[in-house]
Design a protein around this motif. Structure first.
Motif, short mmCIF file in Angstrom:
data_model
loop_
_atom_site.label_atom_id
_atom_site.label_comp_id
_atom_site.label_asym_id
_atom_site.label_seq_id
_atom_site.Cartn_x
_atom_site.Cartn_y
_atom_site.Cartn_z
N ASN A 72 12.20 -9.39 22.39
CA ASN A 72 11.51 -8.19 22.32
C ASN A 72 11.61 -7.64 20.88
O ASN A 72 11.89 -6.54 20.54
N ASP A 73 10.93 -8.57 20.04
CA ASP A 73 10.71 -8.27 18.55
C ASP A 73 10.01 -6.85 18.38
O ASP A 73 8.86 -6.69 18.86
N PRO A 74 10.66 -5.70 17.79
CA PRO A 74 9.94 -4.67 17.60
C PRO A 74 8.72 -4.57 16.67
O PRO A 74 7.78 -3.73 16.98
N ALA A 75 8.76 -5.64 15.68
CA ALA A 75 7.14 -5.59 15.08
C ALA A 75 6.10 -6.29 15.87
O ALA A 75 5.17 -5.96 15.73
N LEU A 76 6.79 -7.19 16.69
CA LEU A 76 5.60 -7.89 17.77
C LEU A 76 5.03 -6.91 18.79
O LEU A 76 3.62 -6.90 19.11
#
Length: 185
Positions: free
Chosen positions: A88-92
């Motif tokens: 759950n990468d915030p940038a992604l």
């Protein structure tokens, strides 16, 4: 003949949070704004993957799924991107949420109200020289340049139309532009 001297100031338009989504909720039946939870759901069906971005209704708290990928072979996805989905990468999450193709497929619009700010140096409008301002967008925030300029300079949009000469039409911009504030008559 040289051009008159002028002052150059930088302005930055920055995202303060992810925008809300204008998306109809199936539970509360209203056109509710939803927010990205910052989470993905990845589901495997043999060698095919489904990836959804989870969004939550701000009215009733119901979670819905926006399809990012459907029935994609595992080998077709970039391993770094797949890892970003799993953690759950915030940038992604931000890049997917701001992707116009996802908005088109998911039939939602982005509501940028309160999701951006203008970082601007104070402008002294009483000076004898024209003031040149260069606006830089850190994220693709859709804002009308005339409203942005009026907000940043503390003047009416009518006065902006009289005193400002811009490099672009003052309709809608999501990328950088520059304008010049002329001295008051």
């Amino acid at each position: 003949m040289s051009s008159p001297l002028h002052i150059v100031l930088p302005w930055y338009v920055r995202r303060t949070r992810l925008p809300l989504l204008a998306l109809r909720c199936v539970d509360c039946r209203g056109e509710r704004a939803t927010s990205g939870d910052g989470r993905f759901r990845v589901n495997a069906n043999h060698k095919l993957l489904d990836v959804w971005l989870l969004v939550r209704c701000t009215g009733c708290d119901r979670t819905s799924k926006l399809p990012v990928y459907e029935r994609v072979p595992v080998g077709a996805l970039d391993p770094a991107e797949l890892h970003g989905f799993h953690v759950n990468d915030p940038a992604l999450v931000a890049s997917r949420l701001l992707d116009p193709a996802l908005a088109r497929r998911g039939r939602f619009a982005l509501d940028w109200t309160g999701a951006w700010r203008l970082d601007a140096a104070p402008v002294v409008l009483d000076g004898p020289w024209p003031i040149r301002v260069e606006v830089v967008f850190a994220d693709p925030v859709p804002v009308r340049p005339d409203r942005l300029i009026a907000h940043g300079l503390g003047m009416s949009r009518g006065e902006v139309a009289r005193r400002v000469k811009a490099d672009i039409a003052l309709k809608r911009a999501t990328s950088g532009f520059a304008f010049t504030v002329l001295a008051a008559d």
